[in-house]
Design an enzyme around this catalytic site. Structure first.
Site, PDB file in Angstrom:
ATOM      1  N   HIS A   1       0.951  -1.134  -0.025  1.00 44.05           N
ATOM      2  CA  HIS A   1      -0.143   0.074  -0.046  1.00 44.05           C
ATOM      3  C   HIS A   1       0.971   1.403  -0.052  1.00 44.05           C
ATOM      4  CE1 HIS A   1      -3.573   2.443   1.398  1.00 44.05           C
ATOM      5  NE2 HIS A   1      -2.527   3.258   1.736  1.00 44.05           N
ATOM      6  N   GLU A   2       1.884   1.172   0.872  1.00 45.46           N
ATOM      7  CA  GLU A   2       2.736   2.736   1.043  1.00 45.46           C
ATOM      8  C   GLU A   2       3.669   2.535  -0.231  1.00 45.46           C
ATOM      9  OE1 GLU A   2       2.076   4.739   3.092  1.00 45.46           O
ATOM     10  OE2 GLU A   2       0.709   3.448   4.290  1.00 45.46           O
TER      11      GLU A   2
ATOM     12  N   HIS B   1       1.756   4.581  -2.627  1.00 45.33           N
ATOM     13  CA  HIS B   1       1.914   6.050  -2.564  1.00 45.33           C
ATOM     14  C   HIS B   1       3.265   6.753  -2.954  1.00 45.33           C
ATOM     15  CE1 HIS B   1      -1.857   6.961  -0.419  1.00 45.33           C
ATOM     16  NE2 HIS B   1      -1.440   6.040   0.568  1.00 45.33           N
TER      17      HIS B   1
ATOM     18  N   GLU C   1      -4.609   8.095  -2.753  1.00 46.73           N
ATOM     19  CA  GLU C   1      -5.053   6.792  -2.283  1.00 46.73           C
ATOM     20  C   GLU C   1      -5.295   5.855  -3.426  1.00 46.73           C
ATOM     21  OE1 GLU C   1      -5.471   4.500   1.039  1.00 46.73           O
ATOM     22  OE2 GLU C   1      -4.815   6.399   0.834  1.00 46.73           O
TER      23      GLU C   1
END
Length: 508
Positions: free
Chosen positions: A272-273, A276, A302
């Site tokens: 997930h990170e 980003h 997001e």
């Protein structure tokens, strides 16, 4: 895309534009420095450093605010009102004007107080969460609510203060549009989750039970980052109490956290990170410090993290490639198959209390709970002391579970310690957008699933770079999505995706 951008650059900018751009780069450099100090506070700073750090961050916040709201900024924007600008330069002026007008409405003393309160509240939240003591955090939360109401009133006293705060994080979509998407998600997901709980599907949910040392999990997280192509020359992986990403196209750092009973959770948060970070690292380097070198706000940001976490990391194809690395780090799982890993990573939990550990479906009900509570706090419809009880009541109503502690309840997320009211809707908006973007990418990239299974992510990275990253903040949210997918931003792709995926998994 490149031809269009080059054509835009033909017209000469007036001197006022160059002067404005110089100012923008300078104040964004100050903001970038504050970002490094914020990262350090959450990752490296000794516990006793908060008093000095709060003053440092407050000073930088004040300096940046003064630079943004200086009379010269307003004069340059006025001079550019009737200028013949290219589309790219007009977009820069649009973004700067929005920031200037909002910042100019807020007294610098209030900006300083909000920044200082955030640093103090962060330490208080960490202690309150560790000790399960909401009362310790409550005064800081109350002060943040008061300060943010005042902040919103300075910007527009005649509008809903929560809507004003939401625009700090998503200025290009209306609150009405955001609420309609959240309503659509609730209408789709609540009956789907009920059907899943009533199904007799026998998923391999026990595949990864046991104790998995954090040190080895970190090695596995680095394996995952190596696989998807994280650039460690421009980034780092560290541990924090709440996973986050911080940085720009030259230096973008990610953090994760480890639960020794849940190795899949760390893989999910790390990927997930990475999403980003990949967005930040893909922004145009020659536009650093300008809106063309900045991300398009939090819904789009997001969308990048949720795309990589859910549409890549939770896919069968990804686990075909990654499972051998998992077996190597944790030989006790050597009997687990790709299908086992896929089912375990996509099970819908009946009793999960923590948003960042939630499955792909119940995740959005966590969002809705916090959204409704913070909206009522800002509007003055909920008292601070009632937050824990209301939080627990909503969890029981929406998720069928009641948090046994405030640490697992209203203290679980870091955002209120920063005063980030209005942030939470962007999590669900981003998930919806991720589905629409991935559907478009899948339609344009030949054999994307096979490429993911082979560990080849270059085409997907290139597609996202061309359709999202390279544009910075040139386009507003809906236009960016429409250019990438051919359709206006909507929840259609997301609902189609979850109905197909979870219908197959659970036979509903």
């Amino acid at each position: 895309m490149a031809t269009e951008a080059a054509a835009d650059d033909v017209s000469d900018a007036p001197e006022a534009y160059d002067a404005l751009l110089d100012r923008v780069r300078r104040w964004n450099t100050v903001g970038s420095a504050a970002g490094v100090l914020g990262w350090d506070q959450q990752v490296m700073m000794p516990e006793g450093g908060t008093p000095a750090r709060s003053k440092q961050l407050s000073a930088l916040s004040s300096i940046r605010h003064d630079m943004v709201t200086d009379e010269e900024t307003g004069a340059l924007l006025d001079e550019l009102d009737d200028a013949d600008l290219s589309a790219e330069r007009a977009a820069v002026v649009r973004e700067v004007r929005r920031e200037y007008e909002r910042a100019d409405a807020v007294p610098v003393e209030l900006v300083e107080e909000i920044s200082e309160t955030s640093s103090e509240a962060l330490q208080a939240w960490e202690q309150a969460r560790a000790e399960d003591d909401f009362e310790h955090f409550a005064p800081y939360l109350e002060k943040h609510v008061e300060l943010k109401r005042e902040y919103a009133e300075h910007i527009d006293p005649d509008r809903d203060p929560y809507e004003v705060l939401f625009e700090d994080f998503e200025p290009c979509l209306s609150m009405e549009r955001a609420e309609s998407i959240l309503d659509e998600l609730r209408e789709t997901l609540v009956p789907m989750i009920d059907a899943i709980r009533e199904s007799d599907a026998d998923l391999a949910v026990d595949t990864f039970e046991g104790t998995f040392p954090a040190e080895t999990q970190e090695e596995l997280a680095r394996d995952a980052l190596d696989l998807v192509g994280y650039d460690f020359d421009r980034g780092r992986l560290d541990v924090s109490s709440h996973p986050f990403t911080s940085g720009n196209q030259f230096d973008c750092r990610i953090t994760t956290r480890f639960d020794e009973a849940d190795p899949l959770g760390a893989i999910g948060s790390t990927i997930h990170e990475y999403g980003h970070a990949q967005y930040n690292l893909g922004l145009p380097q020659d536009e650093w410090g300008t809106p063309l070198g900045e991300s398009r706000d939090l819904s789009v940001h997001e969308s990048q993290s949720r795309l990589w976490e859910n549409h890549v990391g939770r896919s069968r194809a990804f686990w075909e490639q990654f499972l051998p690395a998992f077996h190597e780090r944790f030989p006790e799982t050597e009997d687990a198959t790709v299908e086992d890993a896929y089912e375990a990573f996509n099970q819908v939990h009946e009793d999960n209390l923590i948003r960042v550990e939630a499955d792909e479906l119940t995740y959005h009900l966590h969002i809705i709970v916090r959204f409704e509570i913070e909206r009522d706090l800002i509007r003055g419809d909920l008292a601070i002391e009632d937050v824990p009880e209301v939080w627990n009541d909503k969890y029981e109503e929406y998720l069928g579970i009641r948090p046994p502690t405030d640490a697992d309840g209203c203290l679980q997320d870091i955002h209120w310690s920063h005063g980030n009211f209005g942030y939470f809707p962007t999590y669900s908006l981003g998930s919806v957008m991720a589905a629409q973007l991935f559907e478009a990418a899948d339609g344009e990239i030949d054999d994307l699933e096979d490429k993911i299974a082979a560990g080849d992510f270059e085409d997907l990275q290139a597609w996202l770079g061309e359709n999202v990253h390279q544009h910075g903040s040139r386009y507003e949210t809906n236009e960016l999505v429409k250019r990438a997918t051919g359709e206006d931003f909507s929840a259609d792709a997301f609902t189609d995706y979850v109905e197909a995926k979870y219908g197959e998994l659970y036979g509903i």
